[in-house]
Motif scaffolding. Structure first.
Motif, PDB file in Angstrom:
ATOM      1  N   LYS A 149       0.765  -1.277  -0.405  1.00 60.81           N
ATOM      2  CA  LYS A 149       0.288   0.589  -0.137  1.00 60.81           C
ATOM      3  C   LYS A 149       1.318   0.994   0.052  1.00 60.81           C
ATOM      4  O   LYS A 149       0.555   2.208  -0.480  1.00 60.81           O
ATOM      5  CB  LYS A 149      -0.459  -0.262   0.882  1.00 60.81           C
ATOM      6  CG  LYS A 149      -1.733  -0.664   1.385  1.00 60.81           C
ATOM      7  CD  LYS A 149      -2.875  -1.540   2.946  1.00 60.81           C
ATOM      8  CE  LYS A 149      -1.914  -1.464   3.823  1.00 60.81           C
ATOM      9  NZ  LYS A 149      -0.953  -2.865   4.019  1.00 60.81           N
ATOM     10  N   SER A 150       2.236   1.450   0.839  1.00 61.70           N
ATOM     11  CA  SER A 150       2.890   3.075   1.220  1.00 61.70           C
ATOM     12  C   SER A 150       3.556   2.540  -0.102  1.00 61.70           C
ATOM     13  O   SER A 150       3.864   4.350  -0.733  1.00 61.70           O
ATOM     14  CB  SER A 150       3.537   2.625   2.295  1.00 61.70           C
ATOM     15  OG  SER A 150       2.480   2.075   3.621  1.00 61.70           O
ATOM     16  N   THR A 151       4.159   2.122  -0.568  1.00 66.27           N
ATOM     17  CA  THR A 151       4.571   1.788  -1.737  1.00 66.27           C
ATOM     18  C   THR A 151       4.219   1.985  -2.852  1.00 66.27           C
ATOM     19  O   THR A 151       4.466   3.295  -3.883  1.00 66.27           O
ATOM     20  CB  THR A 151       5.179   0.486  -2.175  1.00 66.27           C
ATOM     21  OG1 THR A 151       5.822   0.148  -0.848  1.00 66.27           O
ATOM     22  CG2 THR A 151       6.514   0.579  -3.477  1.00 66.27           C
TER      23      THR A 151
ATOM     24  N   MET B 111      -4.086   9.694   2.066  1.00 66.70           N
ATOM     25  CA  MET B 111      -3.189   9.752   3.718  1.00 66.70           C
ATOM     26  C   MET B 111      -3.051   8.068   3.355  1.00 66.70           C
ATOM     27  O   MET B 111      -3.747   7.265   3.356  1.00 66.70           O
ATOM     28  CB  MET B 111      -4.942  10.296   4.072  1.00 66.70           C
ATOM     29  CG  MET B 111      -5.023  11.538   4.449  1.00 66.70           C
ATOM     30  SD  MET B 111      -6.436  12.155   5.948  1.00 66.70           S
ATOM     31  CE  MET B 111      -7.122  12.029   4.964  1.00 66.70           C
ATOM     32  N   ASP B 112      -2.050   7.668   4.206  1.00 62.88           N
ATOM     33  CA  ASP B 112      -1.705   6.808   4.924  1.00 62.88           C
ATOM     34  C   ASP B 112      -1.676   6.329   6.457  1.00 62.88           C
ATOM     35  O   ASP B 112      -1.123   6.857   6.802  1.00 62.88           O
ATOM     36  CB  ASP B 112       0.010   6.742   4.409  1.00 62.88           C
ATOM     37  CG  ASP B 112       0.392   5.015   4.893  1.00 62.88           C
ATOM     38  OD1 ASP B 112      -0.027   4.087   5.084  1.00 62.88           O
ATOM     39  OD2 ASP B 112       1.534   5.194   3.797  1.00 62.88           O
ATOM     40  N   GLU B 113      -2.552   5.387   6.785  1.00 59.70           N
ATOM     41  CA  GLU B 113      -2.571   5.264   8.231  1.00 59.70           C
ATOM     42  C   GLU B 113      -3.261   6.227   8.905  1.00 59.70           C
ATOM     43  O   GLU B 113      -2.346   6.497   9.962  1.00 59.70           O
ATOM     44  CB  GLU B 113      -1.949   4.693   8.488  1.00 59.70           C
ATOM     45  CG  GLU B 113      -1.900   2.701   8.054  1.00 59.70           C
ATOM     46  CD  GLU B 113      -1.042   2.039   8.583  1.00 59.70           C
ATOM     47  OE1 GLU B 113      -1.330   1.896   9.750  1.00 59.70           O
ATOM     48  OE2 GLU B 113      -0.306   1.118   8.019  1.00 59.70           O
ATOM     49  N   PRO B 114      -3.874   7.191   8.265  1.00 55.30           N
ATOM     50  CA  PRO B 114      -4.349   8.775   9.312  1.00 55.30           C
ATOM     51  C   PRO B 114      -4.942   8.664  10.598  1.00 55.30           C
ATOM     52  O   PRO B 114      -4.236   9.187  11.315  1.00 55.30           O
ATOM     53  CB  PRO B 114      -4.932   9.167   8.661  1.00 55.30           C
ATOM     54  CG  PRO B 114      -5.911   8.375   7.356  1.00 55.30           C
ATOM     55  CD  PRO B 114      -4.991   7.478   7.059  1.00 55.30           C
TER      56      PRO B 114
ATOM     57  N   SER C  62       7.654  -3.275   6.023  1.00 52.90           N
ATOM     58  CA  SER C  62       7.088  -2.298   5.587  1.00 52.90           C
ATOM     59  C   SER C  62       6.455  -1.607   7.142  1.00 52.90           C
ATOM     60  O   SER C  62       7.255  -2.908   7.733  1.00 52.90           O
ATOM     61  CB  SER C  62       5.690  -3.016   5.457  1.00 52.90           C
ATOM     62  OG  SER C  62       4.849  -3.599   6.228  1.00 52.90           O
ATOM     63  N   GLY C  63       5.550  -1.028   7.392  1.00 51.50           N
ATOM     64  CA  GLY C  63       5.283  -0.373   8.903  1.00 51.50           C
ATOM     65  C   GLY C  63       4.989  -1.356   9.470  1.00 51.50           C
ATOM     66  O   GLY C  63       6.141  -1.448  10.763  1.00 51.50           O
ATOM     67  N   GLY C  64       4.478  -2.432   9.132  1.00 51.66           N
ATOM     68  CA  GLY C  64       3.254  -2.768   9.865  1.00 51.66           C
ATOM     69  C   GLY C  64       4.646  -4.006  10.575  1.00 51.66           C
ATOM     70  O   GLY C  64       4.534  -4.966  11.589  1.00 51.66           O
TER      71      GLY C  64
HETATM   72 MG   LIG Z   1       2.511   1.141   5.184  1.00 53.45          MG
END
Ligand SMILES: [Mg+2]
Ligand SMILES: Nc1ncnc2c1ncn2[C@@H]1O[C@H](COP(=O)(O)OP(=O)(O)OP(=O)(O)O)[C@@H](O)[C@H]1O
Lengths: 499, 317
Positions: A45-47, A166-169, A399-401
C-alpha cells in the motif's frame, strides 16, 4: 482516457533487491470519492501511493493525472498536478506556528520581510474552510498529533490538492480526533476533492469509503463497492483465508495471591499518585486518551523516566530502576509505541534487532552463539508472520507493520516476566493482530504478566482482565471484566481533573 | 536475481576502485608491481590500518576521534623517554605507553559519554592538550638510542612478511571479530543507528561510548609504537595530521559518518587505496602538496558518496 478519473495508476510494478513489492497493480480514483486501500502488512500500500509523489520510482507502469501521463513523479510534479500525500511522519516544523507551517516554502511577503499578519489571516480562513479550530499563532509542536495532522491537511488543500492521499491517518489519533478527521474527509469530498485512505481499521473503511481496493502480496486483488461488501469478505480477500474470531479465548491464568507489580502513590513524569496492583498471569489494560499519561507511566516503571515519589514493588521487593538496563535485568520489558524513534534499529538487520536485548545472554565469553541467534530470529519471523525475504534484511526496508512486528519479536525473545505493551497493534493488519493477541495469551498462560496500553477501546476490552483509566496523569477509575463498557470508559477517560 | 547482484556490487564498490587504481598505477609505472614495493606499501599503511580499526568503531557510533594523531605523538615520546631516560625495559615501556594511550582515549570517552560534549570538540581539545604535553616532555628535540631488539616491531620480518603488516592483519581480524561475533560489537551498530532505541533495549550507551573511545586510543597507541620502531627516534611532532589520513581511510571504506553502518573488510580496502595512492604518487614524483590536494579530494568524494546515499534513503520515507 476516462473523463471520470482524476488519478490512474496503470500496471505499476516495483522491484526491490529480493522483493517484488508491487506486481502490475492498477487502480483509478474518481472525482470526489473516498477510495479505501487495504491489505496486510507488506501488501504494498505505502509503496503504491509513494509512486504518486515520486518517493518511489516504479520499475514499470504509468501514472496518469487528469489525462496527463507520467512514467514517474517528483514531489514538485505531484504538487503542480494537485496530488498531496500525508505520510504518517508529518513534514512539519515544530518550532514554527501553525500559520507559518501552512505557508512553508512560499510565505506571504511584504517586500523582503514575511507578512505574519496576512499569513495568520489566510490560515484562519483555511482552517475555517475545514471547520477546524486552531489558533494560527500556536506553535505546531504544542498541538496534539490530531491537530498537527489537520494542519497538514489544511496545507494540502491550500495548495489546491485535488487528490488527497493519507497513509494510516487514524493510527496516531484518539477516537475523538478520528471523528474530526472523518468530518473533514466528508467535507472535502463534498467539495469535490478525492481521497485515498489507507487504514487497517475496517470499521473506518466501512464508515468512510465509497469503494475499496484490496491488495495482497503486492498484487491487485479486487475492487469492491463498500455498500455491497462486509467485514468477512474484506478479511477473506486481504488474508486469503477466513478469520472467525477477533479475540482468541484465554484460560483464566490469574494467580490471585501473587502480586507481581505494585505501584504505591507513584508520581513523576507527569503522573500523580498512581496506585494499582498487577497479579501474576494478569493482563491489565491502561485506558485513556492520548496524552493521558499512560506511556509516561510505563517509562517510569521501565526506568526510562524519573519517579519523584511513591514506591514501586516488583515481586515483593521495592525497586528503583534508574535505567532500562536495570529494569530489563529485573525482568521488565517495554514494547514502545514509537517504532521509528524508540523501537527499531533501522539500519540493522531483522535478526540483529530481535537479538539485541538477549545478546549478552546468548554469548559465551562475549562471543555470540550465532546458531541461537538465527533460530530465535527465525522463530519470531514465523510466529509473527514477519514478511521479509530474509532475516538479514535491514529493518528500514520492511513495511511499517512489519517493523512493528520485529520490535514485538525482540521483546518476546527477551522473555521477561512483566511485559508492558504500548499500542502493540498500531498499524498491524488483522491477521497479524490476531497472532499478537494469541501470543499475549500464550505469555500469560506461561505465567507472565502484561500491562497493556491501547487506544483501541475494543482491543483493550477484548484483551484485558481489568482496566484502569487515566486522565491527565491521574488515575480516574478501575473496571472489572464484567463491568467493561465502552461508554463508561470514555466518560472516565475524558474526565476533567480538578485544578 | 539481477538487482541482488547490483547491491552486492555496490557493497564491494570500494574493492573495485582499489583494483582499478592498482591496475592504473601498474600501467603507469613498472616499478609499482614489484614484490618489494608491494610490501613497502603494506608496511607504509600498517600504522594507518591499525589506527583505522579504532577509528572505525568511533565513526560507527557517529563520533570522531581527532586526538588519534596526538596520541601517537605522546606514545612516541613517552615510550622513547622511558626507554632512554628512565632505563625502562622494552616491554614495560611499551605497555606503559599503550596504557597511557588508552587512558587518553578514556578521557575522550568520559568527555563525550559522561559530559555529553560533542566528540569533535572534546577530541579536538585533547588533541591540542597532548600535542603540547608531548612537546613539553621531549623539550622539542627528538629522543633516540633504543635497544636493537626494539627495531623488530617496525622493521622486522617473519619470512618475507614485514612484522608491522602482521600486526595490522591481526588488528583487522580482531576488529572484524569484535564487530561480527561479539555482543558488544553489535551494540556499536545499535548505538550508531539509534541511540534512543538502544537505550530502551537495555544497552548501556554511555559505557559503550566510553569503551569505544578508549579502544580508539589503544589502537592509535599501537600504531604509535610501530611508528616509533620504524623511525627509531621519537619526533615531538610524530603524529601531526595522522588522524586525517586515518579518518579518510575509514570513510573511504564506506563507514557511514552519521553512524550505524560499516564493515572492517571495506575499511581494509580504504586503507589500501590510500596506501597505493600515496606510494604511486611518490613513485611518479608528485609533490607532497599535490598529494595533499588529491587526498582532500578523495575525502570529499568518499563523504559525498555516503551523504548522497543518506539523502536518498531519507527521502524514501
Ligand atoms: Mg505502509
Ligand atoms: N526500500 C525497500 N527495499 C526493499 N524492500 C522494500 C523497500 N520498501 C518496501 N519494501 C518491501 O515492499 C513490500 C511492500 O511494502 P509497503 O511498505 O508498501 O507495505 P504496506 O502495504 O504499506 O504495509 P503496512 O501495512 O505494514 O504499512 C514489503 O514487503 C517491504 O518489505
Amino acid at each position: 482516457m476516462n473523463e471520470e478519473f482524476v488519478l490512474e495508476l496503470q500496471h505499476i510494478t516495483k522491484v526491490y533487491p529480493g522483493v517484488v513489492a508491487l506486481k502490475d497493480v492498477s487502480l483509478e480514483v474518481k472525482k470526489g470519492e473516498i477510495l479505501a486501500l487495504i491489505g496486510e502488512n507488506g501488501a504494498g500500500k505505502s509503496t503504491l501511493i509513494k509512486t504518486c509523489s515520486g518517493a518511489v520510482i516504479p520499475t514499470s507502469g504509468k501514472i496518469v493525472v487528469n489525462g496527463k501521463e507520467f512514467d514517474s513523479m517528483t514531489p514538485q510534479l505531484a504538487a503542480e498536478n494537485g496530488i498531496a500525500i500525508i505520510y504518517q511522519e508529518f513534514n512539519n516544523v515544530k518550532g514554527l506556528s501553525a500559520a507559518e507551517n501552512l505557508f512553508l516554502g512560499n510565505p506571504i511577503k511584504k517586500g523582503i520581510v514575511i507578512d505574519k499578519k496576512a499569513m495568520e489571516r489566510e490560515a484562519e480562513k483555511a482552517f475555517a474552510q475545514l471547520n477546524i479550530k486552531i489558533n494560527p499563532k500556536t506553535l505546531v509542536g504544542d498541538l496534539t498529533v490530531g491537530y498537527q495532522q489537520m494542519v497538514e491537511i489544511a496545507k494540502a488543500i491550500k495548495q489546491n490538492a485535488k487528490v488527497l492521499i493519507m497513509d494510516e491517518p487514524s493510527a496516531p489519533l484518539t477516537s475523538a480526533e478520528v471523528e474530526s478527521l472523518f468530518k473533514i474527509c466528508e467535507l472535502l469530498k463534498s467539495q469535490g476533492v478525492s481521497i485515498v485512505y489507507i487504514s487497517h481499521r475496517l470499521e473506518e473503511i466501512f464508515r468512510l469509503s465509497d469503494r475499496i481496493v484490496v491488495l495482497r502480496d503486492g498484487e491487485y486483488i479486487k475492487t469492491l463497492q463498500t455498500k455491497e461488501s462486509h467485514v468477512e469478505e474484506l478479511i477473506h480477500l486481504m488474508v486469503g483465508r477466513d478469520l472467525t474470531e477477533t479475540y482468541p479465548d484465554r484460560k483464566n491464568t490469574i494467580n490471585e495471591d501473587e502480586v507481581v507489580l505494585e505501584l504505591d502513590n507513584v508520581s513523576g513524569n507527569g503522573n500523580h499518585d498512581i496506585s494499582f496492583k498487577l497479579r501474576k498471569g494478569e493482563v491489565l489494560g491502561l485506558g485513556g486518551l492520548v496524552g493521558a499519561g499512560r506511556t509516561e507511566l510505563a517509562q517510569v516503571i521501565f526506568g526510562a523516566a524519573e519517579k519523584t515519589s511513591g514506591r514501586i514493588v516488583f515481586n515483593g521487593k521495592e525497586i528503583n530502576p534508574k535505567s532500562p538496563r536495570e529494569a530489563i535485568d529485573l525482568g521488565i520489558a517495554l514494547v514502545p509505541e514509537d517504532r521509528k524513534r524508540h523501537g527499531a534499529l533501522l539500519d540493522v538487520s531483522v535478526k540483529n534487532n530481535i537479538s539485541m536485548p538477549i545478546y549478552k545472554r546468548i554469548s559465551t565469553a562475549s562471543v555470540i552463539n550465532s546458531k541461537i541467534e538465527i533460530e530465535t530470529a527465525n522463530k519470531y519471523k514465523t510466529e509473527l508472520l514477519i514478511k521479509t525475504p530474509s532475516i538479514n534484511q535491514q529493518v528500514k526496508n520492511l513495511s511499517g507493520g512489519n517493523q512493528q512486528k520485529v520490535i514485538l519479536g525482540k521483546w518476546l525473545a527477551a522473555n521477561s516476566e512483566l511485559i508492558i505493551f504500548d499500542e502493540p497493534t498500531r498499524g498491524i493488519d488483522v491477521g497479524a493482530k490476531f497472532e499478537i493477541y494469541k501470543l499475549i495469551n500464550k505469555m500469560v498462560e506461561l505465567g507472565k504478566t502484561v500491562l497493556l496500553i491501547s487506544s483501541e477501546m475494543e482491543e483493550l476490552m477484548g484483551m484485558s482482565d481489568r482496566i484502569i483509566v487515566l486522565a491527565e496523569g491521574h488515575m480516574i477509575g478501575e473496571l472489572d471484566k464484567n463491568s467493561f463498557d465502552q461508554k463508561a470508559i470514555m466518560r472516565l477517560a475524558s474526565a476533567v481533573v480538578g485544578g | 536475481m539481477r538487482s541482488n547482484v547490483v547491491s552486492q556490487i555496490k557493497d564491494k564498490a570500494i574493492w573495485i576502485v582499489f583494483v582499478v587504481l592498482f591496475i592504473a598505477f601498474a600501467i603507469a609505472n613498472d616499478r609499482f608491481v614489484s614484490a618489494s614495493n608491494l610490501f613497502t606499501i603494506a608496511r607504509q599503511v600498517s600504522m594507518y590500518g591499525i589506527a583505522a580499526v579504532g577509528m572505525t568503531f568511533v565513526i560507527l557510533i557517529g563520533g570522531i576521534d581527532l586526538a588519534a594523531g596526538s596520541i601517537i605523538t605522546v606514545v612516541n615520546v613517552v615510550c622513547a623517554y622511558l626507554m632512554v631516560k628512565m632505563n625502562f625495559g622494552m616491554v614495560s615501556a611499551v605497555l606503559t605507553a599503550l596504557f597511557l594511550a588508552a587512558a587518553i582515549g578514556a578521557i575522550n570517552g568520559f568527555l563525550v559519554a559522561k559530559i555529553s560534549m560533542p566528540a569533535i570538540i572534546a577530541t579536538f581539545a585533547t588533541q591540542i592538550i597532548f600535542e603540547g604535553a608531548a612537546y613539553l616532555l621531549s623539550g622539542g628535540v627528538p629522543v633516540y638510542g633504543f635497544d636493537e631488539r626494539f627495531k623488530f616491531i617496525g622493521q622486522g620480518y617473519v619470512g618475507p612478511v614485514p612484522v608491522p603488516v602482521i600486526i595490522m592483519g591481526l588488528c583487522f581480524a580482531l576488529g572484524a571479530f569484535i564487530l561480527n561475533k561479539t555482543y558488544f560489537g553489535r551494540y556499536f551498530y545499535a548505538v550508531g543507528g539509534n541511540e534512543e532505541a538502544s537505550k530502551l533495549s537495555g544497552i548501556r550507551v554511555k559505557w559503550i561510548k566510553f569503551l569505544i573511545y578508549s579502544l580508539s586510543g589503544l589502537f592509535a597507541g599501537l600504531a604509535g609504537i610501530v611508528m616509533l620502531s620504524r623511525t627509531n627516534s621519537a619526533q615531538p611532532t610524530a603524529g601531526k595530521g595522522f588522524e586525517f589520513d586515518v579518518i579518510t581511510c575509514v570513510v573511504l571504506g564506506g563507514v557511514s559518518v552519521s553512524g550505524g553502518y560499516g564493515k572492517i573488510s571495506n575499511v581494509i580496502a580504504g586503507v589500501l587505496i590510500i596506501g597505493i595512492l600515496t606510494n604511486g604518487m611518490v613513485l611518479m614524483n608528485v609533490s607532497s602538496y599535490t598529494q595533499m590536494v588529491v587526498k582532500g579530494i578523495v575525502l570529499i568524494l568518499a563523504v559525498g558518496f555516503d551523504s548522497i546515499q543518506n539523502v536518498r534513503s531519507v527521502s524514501k520515507v
